[in-house]
Design a protein around this motif. Sequence first.
Motif, PDB file in Angstrom:
ATOM      1  N   GLU A 282       0.831  -1.204   0.000  1.00 53.14           N
ATOM      2  CA  GLU A 282       0.000   0.000   0.000  1.00 53.14           C
ATOM      3  C   GLU A 282       0.866   1.254   0.000  1.00 53.14           C
ATOM      4  N   SER A 283       1.927   1.253   0.815  1.00 57.13           N
ATOM      5  CA  SER A 283       2.797   2.424   0.881  1.00 57.13           C
ATOM      6  C   SER A 283       3.509   2.662  -0.436  1.00 57.13           C
ATOM      7  N   GLU A 284       3.945   1.571  -1.078  1.00 51.33           N
ATOM      8  CA  GLU A 284       4.686   1.706  -2.332  1.00 51.33           C
ATOM      9  C   GLU A 284       3.804   2.281  -3.434  1.00 51.33           C
ATOM     10  N   ALA A 285       2.507   2.003  -3.347  1.00 48.51           N
ATOM     11  CA  ALA A 285       1.589   2.530  -4.355  1.00 48.51           C
ATOM     12  C   ALA A 285       1.481   4.048  -4.276  1.00 48.51           C
ATOM     13  N   HIS A 286       1.704   4.614  -3.075  1.00 46.17           N
ATOM     14  CA  HIS A 286       1.580   6.059  -2.891  1.00 46.17           C
ATOM     15  C   HIS A 286       2.938   6.757  -2.766  1.00 46.17           C
ATOM     16  N   ASP A 287       3.933   6.024  -2.283  1.00 48.37           N
ATOM     17  CA  ASP A 287       5.253   6.616  -2.044  1.00 48.37           C
ATOM     18  C   ASP A 287       6.292   5.658  -2.604  1.00 48.37           C
ATOM     19  N   ARG A 288       6.777   5.940  -3.797  1.00 49.09           N
ATOM     20  CA  ARG A 288       7.676   5.007  -4.481  1.00 49.09           C
ATOM     21  C   ARG A 288       9.067   5.061  -3.856  1.00 49.09           C
ATOM     22  N   LEU A 289       9.131   4.718  -2.591  1.00 50.00           N
ATOM     23  CA  LEU A 289      10.361   4.859  -1.822  1.00 50.00           C
ATOM     24  C   LEU A 289      11.475   3.966  -2.337  1.00 50.00           C
ATOM     25  N   ALA A 290      11.134   2.726  -2.665  1.00 47.60           N
ATOM     26  CA  ALA A 290      12.173   1.751  -2.978  1.00 47.60           C
ATOM     27  C   ALA A 290      12.392   1.533  -4.463  1.00 47.60           C
ATOM     28  N   THR A 291      11.605   2.177  -5.302  1.00 50.39           N
ATOM     29  CA  THR A 291      11.658   1.863  -6.732  1.00 50.39           C
ATOM     30  C   THR A 291      13.062   1.974  -7.302  1.00 50.39           C
ATOM     31  N   ALA A 292      13.767   3.037  -6.970  1.00 49.08           N
ATOM     32  CA  ALA A 292      15.094   3.256  -7.539  1.00 49.08           C
ATOM     33  C   ALA A 292      16.089   2.195  -7.096  1.00 49.08           C
ATOM     34  N   MET A 293      15.808   1.553  -5.970  1.00 52.55           N
ATOM     35  CA  MET A 293      16.751   0.567  -5.451  1.00 52.55           C
ATOM     36  C   MET A 293      16.408  -0.858  -5.828  1.00 52.55           C
ATOM     37  N   LEU A 294      15.169  -1.125  -6.211  1.00 54.35           N
ATOM     38  CA  LEU A 294      14.720  -2.502  -6.364  1.00 54.35           C
ATOM     39  C   LEU A 294      15.551  -3.295  -7.370  1.00 54.35           C
ATOM     40  N   ASP A 295      15.851  -2.702  -8.505  1.00 56.12           N
ATOM     41  CA  ASP A 295      16.634  -3.434  -9.503  1.00 56.12           C
ATOM     42  C   ASP A 295      18.014  -3.793  -8.964  1.00 56.12           C
ATOM     43  N   GLY A 296      18.627  -2.855  -8.254  1.00 54.93           N
ATOM     44  CA  GLY A 296      19.935  -3.122  -7.671  1.00 54.93           C
ATOM     45  C   GLY A 296      19.885  -4.204  -6.612  1.00 54.93           C
ATOM     46  N   LEU A 297      18.833  -4.170  -5.795  1.00 57.39           N
ATOM     47  CA  LEU A 297      18.699  -5.186  -4.762  1.00 57.39           C
ATOM     48  C   LEU A 297      18.453  -6.563  -5.372  1.00 57.39           C
ATOM     49  N   ARG A 298      17.610  -6.621  -6.385  1.00 52.68           N
ATOM     50  CA  ARG A 298      17.335  -7.907  -7.040  1.00 52.68           C
ATOM     51  C   ARG A 298      18.605  -8.514  -7.615  1.00 52.68           C
ATOM     52  N   ALA A 299      19.518  -7.660  -8.064  1.00 53.55           N
ATOM     53  CA  ALA A 299      20.758  -8.169  -8.643  1.00 53.55           C
ATOM     54  C   ALA A 299      21.672  -8.773  -7.590  1.00 53.55           C
ATOM     55  N   ARG A 300      21.597  -8.257  -6.350  1.00 51.14           N
ATOM     56  CA  ARG A 300      22.500  -8.729  -5.297  1.00 51.14           C
ATOM     57  C   ARG A 300      21.822  -9.687  -4.329  1.00 51.14           C
ATOM     58  N   TRP A 301      20.524  -9.561  -4.134  1.00 54.50           N
ATOM     59  CA  TRP A 301      19.807 -10.437  -3.226  1.00 54.50           C
ATOM     60  C   TRP A 301      19.375 -11.712  -3.947  1.00 54.50           C
ATOM     61  N   PHE A 302      19.005 -12.692  -3.165  1.00 54.68           N
ATOM     62  CA  PHE A 302      18.565 -13.972  -3.718  1.00 54.68           C
ATOM     63  C   PHE A 302      17.091 -14.136  -3.362  1.00 54.68           C
ATOM     64  N   VAL A 303      16.237 -13.824  -4.309  1.00 50.03           N
ATOM     65  CA  VAL A 303      14.793 -13.762  -4.071  1.00 50.03           C
ATOM     66  C   VAL A 303      14.092 -14.595  -5.135  1.00 50.03           C
ATOM     67  N   GLY A 304      13.247 -15.534  -4.699  1.00 51.68           N
ATOM     68  CA  GLY A 304      12.520 -16.326  -5.684  1.00 51.68           C
ATOM     69  C   GLY A 304      12.008 -17.619  -5.094  1.00 51.68           C
TER      70      GLY A 304
END
Length: 354
Positions: A282-304
């Motif tokens: 809900e917060s991300e829909a109104h405040d795109r706080l993490a958008t700029a970081m998500l691609d970078g995090l996905r590249a380094r984190w192991f999510v799936g």
Amino acid sequence: MNTTTSPALSVLDLVPVRAGQSSAQAVSASLDLAARADDLGFRRYWFAEHHNMPAVASTTPPVLAAAAAARTSRIRVGSGGVMLPNHAPLVVAEQFAALEAIAPGRIDLGIGRAPGSDPVITQLLRKTGTTSDVDRFPDHIRDILGLVSPEGSQVRLVSRPGAATGEPYAVHATPAATSTPDVWLLGSSDYSAALAAAFGLPYVFANHFSGEGLARALDLYRTQFTPSEHLDAPRTFVTANVVAAPTEAEAEARMLPQARMMARLRGGRPLVALETVEQAAESEAHDRLATAMLDGLRARWFVGAGDDVRSRLASFAGQYGVDEVMVSPVAAPHDAEPLDAAPGRVQTLELLVG
């Protein structure tokens, strides 16, 4: 350097505190997670040291390690790590010598030199004179290695009534040690890698915090390593943020709250308790706080999904020539999940072992 076998797995726990959760509930959930990691065959379970953070209850690694040792029977427990400039070396040595007496052969003392908090809290923690001198970090490591050993350490006295200046004085972290904790150096820089190599100690690169410079640090550690009484050859592993779920979509959803918290931290925004999956969406829909970081995090984190994450972790370990990966399970909770449990984090560990 390469390996084709699956790495051993360990756990790094920051004891996350979600919105509406008490510290007691967060700690209870983490101790349950430690017990489950023990059952699942994980190699070690370490607690981090962070201070004055609304979403982190891991402020005192030795206290939490003692509680985890009491709840487990096989897994190694310890710190990832104690931020040594915040503490007197003798106190750290005494704490971990006591832990070794509680759980002989199962204690790891991971040591770092970062503050673990903001400058105000660092100032409060470092009010004890030369203990707070970061430049003396190597001396304090040397002190701890001596103090936790069965032989103890010989301190040269500056002055003592009835004694000559410079007279040696024996100090032991515990009266009659029969074993010692394994001491590891932690870091995310060339400095920590070079220091671990010079001391002949095992080394952990904090990849979960900063993935920059990983290959260089490991190469520096391995090429400069000097055998010691503690270790005859380089020994190292790396950490990683991990979220495993039955589906990739669920894993992505459980990752978002932690990603938003990292965005707040790195963006200098006020920190808050960890959001639930629903709150973050809900917060991300109104405040795109993490958008700029998500691609970078996905590249380094192991999510799936579990199979995919297991495979990627094995490839990651092979790429860097390590036989162990310490996972920080950062799966956030759903609103409906109990406050005194962490089903998403438990699920991550269970899926990692298949």
